[in-house]
Write a protein that holds these residues in place. Structure first.
Motif, PDB file in Angstrom:
ATOM      1  N   LEU A 136     110.381 -32.561   7.971  1.00 53.50           N
ATOM      2  CA  LEU A 136     110.167 -34.015   8.023  1.00 53.50           C
ATOM      3  C   LEU A 136     111.383 -34.690   7.395  1.00 53.50           C
ATOM      4  O   LEU A 136     111.799 -34.321   6.299  1.00 53.50           O
ATOM      5  N   GLY A 137     111.951 -35.671   8.094  1.00 51.44           N
ATOM      6  CA  GLY A 137     113.181 -36.291   7.606  1.00 51.44           C
ATOM      7  C   GLY A 137     114.346 -35.349   7.806  1.00 51.44           C
ATOM      8  O   GLY A 137     114.311 -34.469   8.687  1.00 51.44           O
ATOM      9  N   THR A 138     115.371 -35.465   6.948  1.00 51.42           N
ATOM     10  CA  THR A 138     116.527 -34.578   7.118  1.00 51.42           C
ATOM     11  C   THR A 138     116.734 -33.671   5.900  1.00 51.42           C
ATOM     12  O   THR A 138     117.351 -32.629   6.019  1.00 51.42           O
ATOM     13  N   MET A 139     116.250 -34.086   4.738  1.00 54.63           N
ATOM     14  CA  MET A 139     116.563 -33.350   3.508  1.00 54.63           C
ATOM     15  C   MET A 139     115.464 -32.363   3.122  1.00 54.63           C
ATOM     16  O   MET A 139     114.281 -32.704   3.148  1.00 54.63           O
ATOM     17  N   VAL A 140     115.882 -31.173   2.714  1.00 54.22           N
ATOM     18  CA  VAL A 140     114.963 -30.158   2.187  1.00 54.22           C
ATOM     19  C   VAL A 140     115.564 -29.654   0.880  1.00 54.22           C
ATOM     20  O   VAL A 140     116.670 -29.110   0.870  1.00 54.22           O
ATOM     21  N   GLY A 141     114.869 -29.862  -0.215  1.00 51.77           N
ATOM     22  CA  GLY A 141     115.429 -29.533  -1.541  1.00 51.77           C
ATOM     23  C   GLY A 141     115.120 -30.717  -2.449  1.00 51.77           C
ATOM     24  O   GLY A 141     115.078 -31.868  -1.992  1.00 51.77           O
ATOM     25  N   ASN A 142     114.916 -30.444  -3.730  1.00 51.45           N
ATOM     26  CA  ASN A 142     114.264 -31.417  -4.600  1.00 51.45           C
ATOM     27  C   ASN A 142     115.030 -32.723  -4.833  1.00 51.45           C
ATOM     28  O   ASN A 142     114.535 -33.804  -4.499  1.00 51.45           O
ATOM     29  N   ALA A 143     116.255 -32.654  -5.392  1.00 55.45           N
ATOM     30  CA  ALA A 143     117.007 -33.894  -5.631  1.00 55.45           C
ATOM     31  C   ALA A 143     117.356 -34.571  -4.298  1.00 55.45           C
ATOM     32  O   ALA A 143     117.324 -35.799  -4.181  1.00 55.45           O
ATOM     33  N   LEU A 144     117.653 -33.757  -3.290  1.00 62.49           N
ATOM     34  CA  LEU A 144     118.004 -34.308  -1.973  1.00 62.49           C
ATOM     35  C   LEU A 144     116.825 -35.095  -1.393  1.00 62.49           C
ATOM     36  O   LEU A 144     116.999 -36.156  -0.782  1.00 62.49           O
ATOM     37  N   GLU A 145     115.621 -34.591  -1.618  1.00 63.91           N
ATOM     38  CA  GLU A 145     114.436 -35.265  -1.078  1.00 63.91           C
ATOM     39  C   GLU A 145     114.137 -36.561  -1.829  1.00 63.91           C
ATOM     40  O   GLU A 145     113.671 -37.540  -1.253  1.00 63.91           O
ATOM     41  N   VAL A 146     114.416 -36.555  -3.145  1.00 60.75           N
ATOM     42  CA  VAL A 146     114.219 -37.795  -3.918  1.00 60.75           C
ATOM     43  C   VAL A 146     115.176 -38.859  -3.369  1.00 60.75           C
ATOM     44  O   VAL A 146     114.789 -40.007  -3.129  1.00 60.75           O
ATOM     45  N   LYS A 147     116.409 -38.451  -3.119  1.00 66.32           N
ATOM     46  CA  LYS A 147     117.412 -39.385  -2.602  1.00 66.32           C
ATOM     47  C   LYS A 147     116.958 -39.942  -1.239  1.00 66.32           C
ATOM     48  O   LYS A 147     117.056 -41.147  -0.983  1.00 66.32           O
ATOM     49  N   GLU A 148     116.425 -39.072  -0.397  1.00 65.92           N
ATOM     50  CA  GLU A 148     115.982 -39.527   0.922  1.00 65.92           C
ATOM     51  C   GLU A 148     114.772 -40.460   0.817  1.00 65.92           C
ATOM     52  O   GLU A 148     114.654 -41.429   1.579  1.00 65.92           O
ATOM     53  N   ALA A 149     113.889 -40.175  -0.137  1.00 66.85           N
ATOM     54  CA  ALA A 149     112.720 -41.055  -0.318  1.00 66.85           C
ATOM     55  C   ALA A 149     113.193 -42.439  -0.767  1.00 66.85           C
ATOM     56  O   ALA A 149     112.681 -43.471  -0.295  1.00 66.85           O
ATOM     57  N   ILE A 150     114.190 -42.481  -1.653  1.00 71.66           N
ATOM     58  CA  ILE A 150     114.712 -43.775  -2.130  1.00 71.66           C
ATOM     59  C   ILE A 150     115.359 -44.537  -0.960  1.00 71.66           C
ATOM     60  O   ILE A 150     115.110 -45.737  -0.772  1.00 71.66           O
ATOM     61  N   ASP A 172     115.082 -41.636 -15.348  1.00 75.72           N
ATOM     62  CA  ASP A 172     116.178 -42.596 -15.425  1.00 75.72           C
ATOM     63  C   ASP A 172     116.085 -43.563 -14.235  1.00 75.72           C
ATOM     64  O   ASP A 172     116.316 -43.163 -13.083  1.00 75.72           O
ATOM     65  N   PRO A 173     115.768 -44.853 -14.495  1.00 84.52           N
ATOM     66  CA  PRO A 173     115.579 -45.776 -13.359  1.00 84.52           C
ATOM     67  C   PRO A 173     116.874 -46.083 -12.605  1.00 84.52           C
ATOM     68  O   PRO A 173     116.832 -46.629 -11.506  1.00 84.52           O
ATOM     69  N   LYS A 174     118.035 -45.695 -13.205  1.00 87.08           N
ATOM     70  CA  LYS A 174     119.308 -45.904 -12.487  1.00 87.08           C
ATOM     71  C   LYS A 174     119.348 -45.076 -11.192  1.00 87.08           C
ATOM     72  O   LYS A 174     120.188 -45.304 -10.324  1.00 87.08           O
ATOM     73  N   VAL A 175     118.402 -44.121 -11.081  1.00 90.79           N
ATOM     74  CA  VAL A 175     118.356 -43.277  -9.882  1.00 90.79           C
ATOM     75  C   VAL A 175     118.203 -44.139  -8.618  1.00 90.79           C
ATOM     76  O   VAL A 175     118.625 -43.741  -7.539  1.00 90.79           O
ATOM     77  N   ILE A 176     117.623 -45.328  -8.782  1.00 91.90           N
ATOM     78  CA  ILE A 176     117.391 -46.180  -7.607  1.00 91.90           C
ATOM     79  C   ILE A 176     118.714 -46.746  -7.087  1.00 91.90           C
ATOM     80  O   ILE A 176     118.996 -46.698  -5.891  1.00 91.90           O
ATOM     81  N   GLU A 177     119.526 -47.259  -8.006  1.00 94.47           N
ATOM     82  CA  GLU A 177     120.790 -47.875  -7.589  1.00 94.47           C
ATOM     83  C   GLU A 177     121.888 -46.838  -7.372  1.00 94.47           C
ATOM     84  O   GLU A 177     122.735 -47.005  -6.501  1.00 94.47           O
ATOM     85  N   GLU A 178     121.883 -45.812  -8.211  1.00 88.02           N
ATOM     86  CA  GLU A 178     122.984 -44.835  -8.133  1.00 88.02           C
ATOM     87  C   GLU A 178     122.449 -43.410  -8.046  1.00 88.02           C
ATOM     88  O   GLU A 178     122.707 -42.594  -8.938  1.00 88.02           O
ATOM     89  N   PRO A 179     121.694 -43.087  -6.992  1.00 90.40           N
ATOM     90  CA  PRO A 179     121.135 -41.720  -6.919  1.00 90.40           C
ATOM     91  C   PRO A 179     122.210 -40.647  -7.007  1.00 90.40           C
ATOM     92  O   PRO A 179     122.005 -39.601  -7.627  1.00 90.40           O
ATOM     93  N   GLU A 180     123.362 -40.923  -6.414  1.00 87.26           N
ATOM     94  CA  GLU A 180     124.449 -39.920  -6.391  1.00 87.26           C
ATOM     95  C   GLU A 180     124.907 -39.533  -7.802  1.00 87.26           C
ATOM     96  O   GLU A 180     125.209 -38.380  -8.068  1.00 87.26           O
ATOM     97  N   SER A 181     124.974 -40.544  -8.697  1.00 86.14           N
ATOM     98  CA  SER A 181     125.491 -40.213 -10.025  1.00 86.14           C
ATOM     99  C   SER A 181     124.390 -39.733 -10.970  1.00 86.14           C
ATOM    100  O   SER A 181     124.679 -39.067 -11.961  1.00 86.14           O
ATOM    101  N   VAL A 182     123.138 -40.057 -10.676  1.00 84.49           N
ATOM    102  CA  VAL A 182     122.045 -39.680 -11.590  1.00 84.49           C
ATOM    103  C   VAL A 182     121.449 -38.306 -11.233  1.00 84.49           C
ATOM    104  O   VAL A 182     121.145 -37.506 -12.121  1.00 84.49           O
ATOM    105  N   LEU A 183     121.279 -38.029  -9.961  1.00 77.35           N
ATOM    106  CA  LEU A 183     120.602 -36.783  -9.563  1.00 77.35           C
ATOM    107  C   LEU A 183     121.556 -35.582  -9.668  1.00 77.35           C
ATOM    108  O   LEU A 183     122.761 -35.733  -9.446  1.00 77.35           O
TER     109      LEU A 183
END
Ligand code: URA
Length: 433
Positions: free
Chosen positions: A243-257, A318-329
């Motif tokens: 489902l979607g494109t990402m499989v893997g934990n941080a990757l899936e959080v990024k896709e959900a955001i 860390d709520p910065k995950v919303i604006e900057e998922p790349e730097s937080v995850l």
């Protein structure tokens, strides 16, 4: 009551009474009934199945074996969701904030991943600081304040199911619809939500390989839920590819955001939307047309994303995950494209194999106690029906170990089947009950 007679009755194709199921299961949990008798009974159920009443009774016996989570003191209409498990299934991360932003209460106990399927708890724990192990009081207080919380399952919910499941696992009796339905529903009903929506997956990455079996499982669970006085709905959805494109934990959080920002993959958004609409309808806060526009508005106004940020912060993330998922995850050391060995159309993707490739990288567990690496996984670039050229990237592998990367790549390439003939994309949702 002799356990022998309970087994004999089931072996001969007759239904067991609630008292008989109680004697068998309660005796088993206490240690008075041995494994070999319960194994024989399970095999008799496997071949002779159960009536709707038996299933409901078995569910009740298992439900009553442990702790129940009373939600009646929490504000609002309490909604819960269950997925039978899939690859890349991050619907809870998208759905929860949508639903909570619409004023419904999402108090969810979730599991960890095992084998080729991922677990919501592992995904959330990819966010630095995020706590999923909450005491009841804190869990309730976050739900009341934010409208949603997600915590790991406590050890005390339906212990009879835990013991029975372990026995089914070693006696080849897992895949019987009544046993699966009562196992899942005993845990769902232990949490006192008003509304339950089930997402029953079907296809190569699911428990239920055929749509017919998935329909039967959905109907069995709906029946149990209704007999226990819950408002309940179900969808049967496709798991013939991730489902979607990402499989893997941080990757899936990024896709959900990304999806909560309105930029996610269409299938993930669509399934989350349909489940959210069922919840809104069952809660009686809108009719069908209004439910659709409410859910749409929750995402495209940014309300659901804001709710996700509140939820992450409330659980220590860390709520910065919303604006900057790349730097937080967390990020993997390596990132390699996997190229197509031929040209044509993607005919098939074995979702289970994709899940296993991700597990090999460290995104999932082979055994219950295995350690998870939140940064690794797979991005699926080409899905069923897509046109591909020879040498074109079909996926990206995110790895921390070159040997694991090689093994995962081999499995991933085996999961793909190509054809020179154009292939139709599979349906995403087969049924909405
Ligand atoms: N998941 C469960 O919780 N129980 C089953 O029997 C199968 C899947």
């Amino acid at each position: 009551m002799r356990i022998y007679d309970i087994i004999l009755k089931k072996r001969n194709g007759y239904p067991n009474t609630k008292e008989e199921l109680q004697a068998l299961i309660e005796g088993y949990v206490k240690g008075d009934v041995p494994d070999y008798q319960v194994s024989a009974w399970l095999m008799a159920v496997y071949f002779n199945h159960m009536t709707a009443e038996e299933r409901s009774d078995l569910t009740e016996v298992m439900l009553n074996s442990g702790e129940k989570i009373d939600l009646s003191h929490l504000k609002g209409v309490k909604v819960d969701k269950h997925s039978t498990g899939g690859v890349g299934d991050k619907v809870t991360l998208v759905l929860g904030p949508i639903i909570a932003s619409l004023g419904l209460t999402f108090a969810k106990l979730s599991g960890r991943g095992l084998g080729h399927t991922g677990g919501t708890i592992d995904k959330l724990e990819a966010i630095p600081g995020f706590r999923t192990s909450l005491e009841k009081e804190e869990f309730f207080s976050i739900v009341n304040r934010v409208g949603m919380a997600v915590a790991g399952q406590t050890a005390n919910v339906a212990p009879a199911d835990k013991k029975l499941y372990a026995l089914r696992d070693v006696t080849a009796t897992v895949d019987e619809i009544s046993l699966i339905a009562s196992s899942i529903m005993s845990k769902k009903l232990a949490v006192g939500s008003d509304i339950i929506v089930l997402d029953v997956k079907t296809g190569s990455g699911a428990f239920m390989k055929t749509v017919e079996d998935a329909r039967a499982l959905a109907q069995a669970m709906l029946d149990i839920g209704k007999r226990h006085g819950r408002k309940i709905s179900a969808v049967v959805s496709d798991m013939n590819q991730p489902l979607g494109t990402m499989v893997g934990n941080a990757l899936e959080v990024k896709e959900a955001i990304e999806t909560l920002k309105g930029n996610g993959p269409a299938d993930l958004f669509e399934l989350s939307r349909v489940i959210a609409e069922r919840m809104v309808l069952l809660a009686g806060i809108a009719d069908s047309a209004e439910a659709k526009s409410m859910v749409h508005e929750a995402v495209f106004s940014g309300k659901a994303l804001k709710k996700f940020a509140e939820f992450v912060q409330a659980q220590g993330g860390d709520p910065k995950v919303i604006e900057e998922p790349e730097s937080v995850l967390p990020k993997s050391r390596y990132e390699f494209e996997v190229r197509c060995p031929t040209e044509g159309y993607v005919k098939n993707i074995d979702a289970q194999e994709i899940g296993i490739s991700a597990m090999i990288l460290g995104a999932g567990r082979e055994k219950k106690d295995d350690h998870i690496d939140p940064s690794v996984g797979i991005k699926v670039l080409k899905k069923i029906g897509d046109r591909v050229e020879k040498g074109e990237p079909i996926a990206v592998i995110y790895a921390n170990d070159l040997d694991k990367y090689e093994r995962a790549k081999e499995r991933l390439l085996e999961a793909y089947e190509f054809s020179s003939i154009e292939t139709l994309k599979p349906k995403l949702i087969y049924e909405v009950y």
